[in-house]
Design a protein around this motif. Structure first.
Motif, PDB file in Angstrom:
ATOM      1  N   SER A  82      33.354   0.398  69.369  1.00  0.00           N
ATOM      2  CA  SER A  82      32.446   1.543  69.268  1.00  0.00           C
ATOM      3  C   SER A  82      31.004   1.125  69.564  1.00  0.00           C
ATOM      4  O   SER A  82      30.659  -0.059  69.514  1.00  0.00           O
ATOM      5  CB  SER A  82      32.515   2.149  67.866  1.00  0.00           C
ATOM      6  OG  SER A  82      31.865   1.301  66.930  1.00  0.00           O
ATOM      7  N   ALA A  83      30.174   2.124  69.842  1.00  0.00           N
ATOM      8  CA  ALA A  83      28.747   1.866  70.090  1.00  0.00           C
ATOM      9  C   ALA A  83      28.129   1.183  68.882  1.00  0.00           C
ATOM     10  O   ALA A  83      27.356   0.229  69.024  1.00  0.00           O
ATOM     11  CB  ALA A  83      28.028   3.164  70.418  1.00  0.00           C
ATOM     12  N   ARG A 105      29.029  -2.451  68.737  1.00  0.00           N
ATOM     13  CA  ARG A 105      28.282  -3.215  69.750  1.00  0.00           C
ATOM     14  C   ARG A 105      26.846  -3.445  69.297  1.00  0.00           C
ATOM     15  O   ARG A 105      26.298  -4.541  69.456  1.00  0.00           O
ATOM     16  CB  ARG A 105      28.311  -2.492  71.097  1.00  0.00           C
ATOM     17  CG  ARG A 105      29.719  -2.444  71.707  1.00  0.00           C
ATOM     18  CD  ARG A 105      29.681  -1.842  73.064  1.00  0.00           C
ATOM     19  NE  ARG A 105      28.973  -2.742  73.952  1.00  0.00           N
ATOM     20  CZ  ARG A 105      29.424  -3.139  75.125  1.00  0.00           C
ATOM     21  NH1 ARG A 105      30.566  -2.726  75.581  1.00  0.00           N
ATOM     22  NH2 ARG A 105      28.698  -3.954  75.864  1.00  0.00           N
ATOM     23  N   PRO A 125      25.728  -1.082  73.841  1.00  0.00           N
ATOM     24  CA  PRO A 125      26.297  -0.017  74.669  1.00  0.00           C
ATOM     25  C   PRO A 125      25.544   0.031  76.000  1.00  0.00           C
ATOM     26  O   PRO A 125      24.328  -0.213  76.045  1.00  0.00           O
ATOM     27  CB  PRO A 125      26.044   1.248  73.839  1.00  0.00           C
ATOM     28  CG  PRO A 125      25.965   0.756  72.418  1.00  0.00           C
ATOM     29  CD  PRO A 125      25.325  -0.607  72.512  1.00  0.00           C
TER      30      PRO A 125
END
Length: 194
Positions: free
Chosen positions: A4-5, A8, A108
């Motif tokens: 997931s963002a 990250r 991201p």
């Protein structure tokens, strides 16, 4: 499994925690120890917040602060390259560019690209924001050297001419009024050491 963002972003934040372990040559003003690169970046952000009126022209303080918080993130991989060191020409730029790609690549894609672009803008020092950020990056260690009785200049046997040529053009370009003050400090310092 897709990362997931948030994962990250947290990975990036954990990775750059290592910046706290990168020691610079510059001491703290109280000379109790050397500063680390994370402290340096934070201090420069404060310089930008307070000294924006001394930029050579209008600057976006928020962008300057972002650049200064990001500018040494690459030292997590590349290490610190002191201004008075003996780096191989081009080696620093190559090592830092690789580090920037890797580190900002942890984020991201859109966010990583935005921060990488800001980092590159700082490195090129062509925009008013980047010129001012670069000026502050030179101003802070100069101030430390002056107010610690020579600091790294003494350790590295740096001459007046070297200080004027290594610091002067960058500070003059981004913050001419600060350079006028710096030049007075530097000349006074070297006059005392003769």
């Amino acid at each position: 499994m897709q990362v997931s963002a948030l994962e990250r972003q947290l990975n990036f934040l954990r990775e750059i925690d290592r910046l706290k372990s990168v020691l610079r040559q510059s001491p703290l003003l109280d000379q109790s120890r050397r500063e680390n690169s994370a402290e340096h970046s934070w201090h420069l952000a404060m310089y930008a917040l307070l000294l924006g009126d001394y930029a050579s022209g209008p600057v976006n303080t928020e962008r300057v602060i972002k650049m200064l918080l990001l500018h040494d993130v690459v030292e997590v991989d590349a290490g610190d390259f002191p201004i008075h060191g003996q780096a191989v020409p081009g080696a620093q730029a190559e090592a830092e560019a690789r580090a920037a790609e890797r580190l900002f690549g942890l984020l991201p894609a859109e966010q990583g690209a935005e921060l990488l672009a800001l980092w590159r803008e700082f490195e090129r020092a062509e925009s008013a924001d980047a010129c001012f950020a670069k000026a502050l990056d030179r101003f802070q260690p100069l101030l430390i050297n002056v107010f610690t009785g020579g600091g790294t200049w003494t350790q590295n046997d740096v001459s007046l001419e070297q200080v004027l040529s290594r610091y002067g053009p960058v500070i003059q370009k981004g913050a001419p009024q600060l350079w006028l003050l710096c030049e007075q400090w530097v000349r006074r310092h070297f006059a005392k050491t003769r």
